[in-house]
Design a protein around this motif. Structure first.
Motif, PDB file in Angstrom:
ATOM      1  N   LEU A 105       5.109   6.925   1.804  1.00  0.00           N
ATOM      2  CA  LEU A 105       5.537   5.737   2.550  1.00  0.00           C
ATOM      3  C   LEU A 105       4.874   4.524   1.920  1.00  0.00           C
ATOM      4  O   LEU A 105       3.642   4.476   1.803  1.00  0.00           O
ATOM      5  N   THR A 106       5.680   3.566   1.499  1.00  0.00           N
ATOM      6  CA  THR A 106       5.091   2.303   1.081  1.00  0.00           C
ATOM      7  C   THR A 106       4.838   1.462   2.331  1.00  0.00           C
ATOM      8  O   THR A 106       5.595   1.522   3.297  1.00  0.00           O
ATOM      9  N   VAL A 107       3.758   0.719   2.281  1.00  0.00           N
ATOM     10  CA  VAL A 107       3.415  -0.203   3.367  1.00  0.00           C
ATOM     11  C   VAL A 107       3.629  -1.602   2.804  1.00  0.00           C
ATOM     12  O   VAL A 107       2.850  -2.074   1.970  1.00  0.00           O
ATOM     13  N   THR A 108       4.724  -2.224   3.212  1.00  0.00           N
ATOM     14  CA  THR A 108       5.048  -3.556   2.699  1.00  0.00           C
ATOM     15  C   THR A 108       4.738  -4.572   3.789  1.00  0.00           C
ATOM     16  O   THR A 108       5.269  -4.474   4.898  1.00  0.00           O
ATOM     17  N   GLY A 131       0.842  -1.187   0.000  1.00  0.00           N
ATOM     18  CA  GLY A 131       0.000   0.000   0.000  1.00  0.00           C
ATOM     19  C   GLY A 131       0.877   1.236   0.000  1.00  0.00           C
ATOM     20  O   GLY A 131       2.106   1.145   0.064  1.00  0.00           O
ATOM     21  N   MET A 132       0.261   2.392  -0.082  1.00  0.00           N
ATOM     22  CA  MET A 132       1.058   3.618  -0.104  1.00  0.00           C
ATOM     23  C   MET A 132       0.272   4.767   0.517  1.00  0.00           C
ATOM     24  O   MET A 132      -0.909   4.949   0.246  1.00  0.00           O
ATOM     25  N   VAL A 133       0.961   5.510   1.348  1.00  0.00           N
ATOM     26  CA  VAL A 133       0.397   6.731   1.923  1.00  0.00           C
ATOM     27  C   VAL A 133       1.300   7.879   1.499  1.00  0.00           C
ATOM     28  O   VAL A 133       2.528   7.793   1.643  1.00  0.00           O
ATOM     29  N   THR A 134       0.697   8.910   0.950  1.00  0.00           N
ATOM     30  CA  THR A 134       1.483  10.041   0.448  1.00  0.00           C
ATOM     31  C   THR A 134       1.087  11.308   1.182  1.00  0.00           C
ATOM     32  O   THR A 134      -0.106  11.587   1.349  1.00  0.00           O
ATOM     33  N   GLY A 135       2.084  12.051   1.610  1.00  0.00           N
ATOM     34  CA  GLY A 135       1.835  13.351   2.212  1.00  0.00           C
ATOM     35  C   GLY A 135       2.201  14.449   1.230  1.00  0.00           C
ATOM     36  O   GLY A 135       3.239  14.378   0.568  1.00  0.00           O
ATOM     37  N   GLY A 143       3.250  17.202   9.588  1.00  0.00           N
ATOM     38  CA  GLY A 143       2.661  18.453   9.138  1.00  0.00           C
ATOM     39  C   GLY A 143       2.224  18.463   7.692  1.00  0.00           C
ATOM     40  O   GLY A 143       2.126  19.540   7.082  1.00  0.00           O
ATOM     41  N   ALA A 144       1.947  17.299   7.136  1.00  0.00           N
ATOM     42  CA  ALA A 144       1.476  17.264   5.741  1.00  0.00           C
ATOM     43  C   ALA A 144       0.143  18.000   5.621  1.00  0.00           C
ATOM     44  O   ALA A 144      -0.729  17.876   6.486  1.00  0.00           O
ATOM     45  N   ALA A 145       0.007  18.776   4.561  1.00  0.00           N
ATOM     46  CA  ALA A 145      -1.234  19.529   4.353  1.00  0.00           C
ATOM     47  C   ALA A 145      -2.337  18.619   3.851  1.00  0.00           C
ATOM     48  O   ALA A 145      -3.529  18.869   4.099  1.00  0.00           O
ATOM     49  N   GLU A 146      -1.969  17.584   3.138  1.00  0.00           N
ATOM     50  CA  GLU A 146      -2.952  16.650   2.579  1.00  0.00           C
ATOM     51  C   GLU A 146      -2.341  15.257   2.612  1.00  0.00           C
ATOM     52  O   GLU A 146      -1.132  15.101   2.373  1.00  0.00           O
ATOM     53  N   ILE A 147      -3.145  14.265   2.936  1.00  0.00           N
ATOM     54  CA  ILE A 147      -2.643  12.886   3.001  1.00  0.00           C
ATOM     55  C   ILE A 147      -3.522  12.019   2.101  1.00  0.00           C
ATOM     56  O   ILE A 147      -4.748  12.028   2.229  1.00  0.00           O
ATOM     57  N   VAL A 148      -2.894  11.314   1.198  1.00  0.00           N
ATOM     58  CA  VAL A 148      -3.623  10.454   0.258  1.00  0.00           C
ATOM     59  C   VAL A 148      -3.239   9.005   0.544  1.00  0.00           C
ATOM     60  O   VAL A 148      -2.052   8.670   0.574  1.00  0.00           O
ATOM     61  N   THR A 149      -4.238   8.168   0.751  1.00  0.00           N
ATOM     62  CA  THR A 149      -3.969   6.778   1.115  1.00  0.00           C
ATOM     63  C   THR A 149      -4.456   5.834   0.026  1.00  0.00           C
ATOM     64  O   THR A 149      -5.595   5.938  -0.434  1.00  0.00           O
ATOM     65  N   GLN A 150      -3.578   4.941  -0.383  1.00  0.00           N
ATOM     66  CA  GLN A 150      -3.962   3.841  -1.269  1.00  0.00           C
ATOM     67  C   GLN A 150      -3.665   2.549  -0.511  1.00  0.00           C
ATOM     68  O   GLN A 150      -2.499   2.202  -0.333  1.00  0.00           O
TER      69      GLN A 150
END
Lengths: 142, 540
Positions: free
Chosen positions: B396-399, B315-319, B454-461
């Protein structure tokens, strides 16, 4: 002739003029769209989008043109996504576009190699806190 | 047409990637006569795609990691209609190390004992400390940048090279991990932070390691092991597609039949055959190598050839940050990682664990098109939105641990053939509940640390389908021939002079990138063959 004219206007709506830079159509990128292998792989996709435009598309004002394109984006999503991909592919390899980005950021126009980038060297003091942690990996009997 | 026969060699290796190269070096170092057959060719790093103006477009064409999209003649198509994961690989001298993120973590000691510790899957027939000397040797051969002292892993020798620069994004995230009291450490990476070896320069932080490296700083095996192996006298035959492993009257491997690009058929005789064609290619080749003695595929008396396919579902979470992190600077996957959640924690309701690993940002096209994030919309706001994202992301990749399941497997699809007319593999894969739960847990932790940063936006896949880089488990290692394909040295139970050295032999896969373990196992197998040289001579 009309196809090229339509494509130029469509491209200018998708990727409009900014600062001193013309829109994607004015930059002359329409010609490269058909050469993109993505367009080859989906023959007719670009023409499908163009055929779906209202007959008076060229006579409409910009906001109306955007509304027409948004409608096609919803109704013919697959073909429209091909158009977007090939338009972005053409736009973001154009040196004029990349030079504008370079002027606004630390990004360097041109290929990454051989120039590369300078970065501050690794700062070992960053490890000050985590280095104090005791080993916590799970022990296993031999 | 009759095959053209070639004089026998001591050891024939199929595949010139991560493991085949390591094995070829060690065997040739010991004076064995080694020949490797590789279906791809050499890459000219001086003409890497990263040195071309349209490098970002090429990333989606001939350098796309997905062979079904790339469609090069040296690739074979894969039927992936029965899996949510896209299988990724590259064919050429260097194999998928030509196309990788260069991350070099090791399995943990606990990964070798999951049955004993957690009651799942099987223990490996060896432990971490048996493999440790080969990990160290491999680190020196590949040239690893990093720093010893990571508290999440057993002590290791000083790294051959100091760490790669982290850049603003990783420094920001490291501070956030610290504030949360969570583990983080610079990833060991196969990228030179300084010149290393005879002709390998230092990384110049250009970014796209996956597109070739004119500096030769990225450690693909065509610039690490192969020059040394060829210097030892090993030989490498490129554009050679192996059709089947052949047998002698006693049921021992006698070599391999292969075809060249002109369609000529050859037979290369060998005293020992090593398969190093990755977890899909090796299974395919074994399944293609049927005979009266092995009607279900070579070395397949257990029925496990092809079974237990593992990928590391990701998975991946991006800030997205307000300030400029200059995230396009630096090797895209060489950054920091966290193994705070690596081990089983009953309170999570899952077994085994996960790794969080930071990756850097994209160039303008990747940002606009949305390789890992939603696409930047077209229209009046496009340019402003692009600049608000370009260089301002960290991901961040979630492995996760990907426990083996017999139903997750490689089979043959006779209806799908490669450019040589050979049947192609079909993948069958389902994500189990444990993995899915780990992905969810890891995604939540990723969101937490980005919020702290402090990420302004967080996108989760929660699931990124295009991450099937790791092809593991399809010729499982074990002591019992009834429940494994190869023994603890990668030697086939059914065919004593046949070895497997790629990721096929993994019993379980942990939650870390596998290449360092694959290569350490390959070196260990090669050592075993060298030690058994007398037996080899007797066989001759």
């Amino acid at each position: 002739m009309r196809r090229r004219e339509l494509l130029d206007v469509v491209l200018d709506r998708l990727l409009p003029p900014v600062d001193e830079l013309g829109g994607a159509g004015a930059l002359g990128l329409a010609a490269s769209l058909d050469r993109d292998p993505l367009a080859d792989a989906a023959p007719g996709a670009l023409d499908e989008v163009l055929a779906a435009l209202p007959k008076d598309f060229l006579d409409r004002d910009g906001e109306d043109q955007d509304r027409s394109l948004q409608q096609i984006e919803t109704q013919q999503a697959e073909a429209f996504s091909i158009l977007i991909s090939v338009a972005y592919n053409a736009y973001y390899v154009d040196p004029r576009v990349l030079e504008r980005i370079e002027g606004r950021t630390a990004y360097k126009a041109g290929p990454p190699q051989p120039r590369g980038y300078e970065i501050e060297p690794f700062d070992e003091t960053l490890l000050a806190q985590i280095s104090r942690r005791e080993p916590f990996w799970r022990k296993v009997d031999p | 047409m009759a095959a053209i026969t070639r004089e026998p060699v001591d050891v024939l290796i199929v595949g010139a990637g991560a493991s085949g190269a390591a094995a070829a070096w060690r065997l040739s170092e010991a004076g064995l006569d080694v020949l490797c057959l590789e279906q791809g060719d050499w890459t000219d790093h001086a003409r890497a795609a990263s040195a071309e103006p349209d490098w970002e477009v090429r990333r989606d064409r001939e350098w796309n990691p997905y062979p079904n999209h790339r469609k090069l003649a040296v690739d074979y198509p894969i039927n992936d209609s029965d899996t949510p994961i896209l299988p990724l690989m590259y064919n050429g001298v260097g194999g998928s190390t030509l196309h990788w993120g260069c991350c070099f973590p090791r399995l943990h000691p606990s990964d070798f004992r999951v049955r004993t510790l957690d009651g799942v899957a099987d223990d490996w027939p060896l432990d971490y400390f048996e493999l440790e000397p080969y990990y160290e040797l491999n680190d020196r051969m590949m040239g690893i940048s990093g720093i010893a002292g990571d508290p999440a892993n057993p002590r290791r020798a000083p790294r051959p090279l100091p760490p790669i620069s982290l850049g603003r994004g990783a420094e920001r995230m490291a501070a956030a991990f610290d504030r949360l009291g969570w583990h983080w450490w610079p990833m060991d990476v196969a990228v030179n932070s300084r010149p290393y070896g005879d002709d390998r320069g230092a990384c110049n932080y250009c970014g796209p390691c996956d597109l070739g490296c004119p500096q030769r700083a990225r450690a693909s095996t065509d610039v690490t092991y192969w020059p040394a192996a060829l210097g030892n006298g090993a030989r490498l035959q490129t554009s050679a597609r192996v059709v089947e492993i052949t047998l002698d009257a006693r049921g021992r491997a006698s070599g391999a039949q292969w075809i060249d690009t002109a369609g000529n058929t050859w037979h290369q005789a060998a005293r020992v055959v090593i398969l190093a064609a990755n977890g899909v290619g090796t299974a395919r080749l074994l399944l293609l190598s049927t005979s009266r003695r092995f009607p279900d595929g070579l070395a397949n008396s257990s029925g496990l050839v092809g079974a237990n396919l593992m990928h590391h579902v990701t998975g991946m979470v991006t800030g997205i940050f307000d300030d400029d992190l200059e995230a396009y600077k630096g090797p895209f996957a060489a950054s920091i990682f966290s193994q705070e959640f690596y081990e089983t924690d009953a309170s999570r309701g899952t077994v085994r664990g996960l790794q969080l690993m930071q990756i850097r940002g994209d160039g303008p096209l990747g940002t606009a098109i949305g390789r890992y994030l939603p696409q930047i919309p077209w229209g009046a706001d496009h340019h402003e939105r692009l600049l608000a994202r370009l260089g301002r992301t960290a991901a961040l990749t979630v492995t996760t641990e990907d426990l083996p399941r017999p139903g997750n497997r490689v089979s043959l699809d006779p209806g799908l053939v490669d450019s040589s007319g050979l049947p192609c593999p079909a993948l069958h894969y389902e994500i189990d509940d444990n993995t899915w739960a780990l992905l969810g847990y890891g995604s939540e932790r990723g969101q937490e640390v980005f919020s702290e940063a402090g990420a302004a936006e967080i996108v989760t896949q929660r699931l990124v389908p295009g991450t099937g880089f790791h092809l593991l488990g399809t010729a499982k290692m074990g002591d019992d021939p009834a429940t494994s394909v190869v023994d603890r040295f990668g030697q086939a139970h059914d065919v004593p002079n046949l070895f497997v050295v790629d990721g096929s032999t993994f019993v379980t896969c942990g939650a870390v990138n596998p290449t360092s373990t694959i290569q350490a196992l390959a070196l260990r197998t090669a050592e075993h063959i060298v030690e058994g040289r007398r037996a080899l001579e007797a066989a001759a």
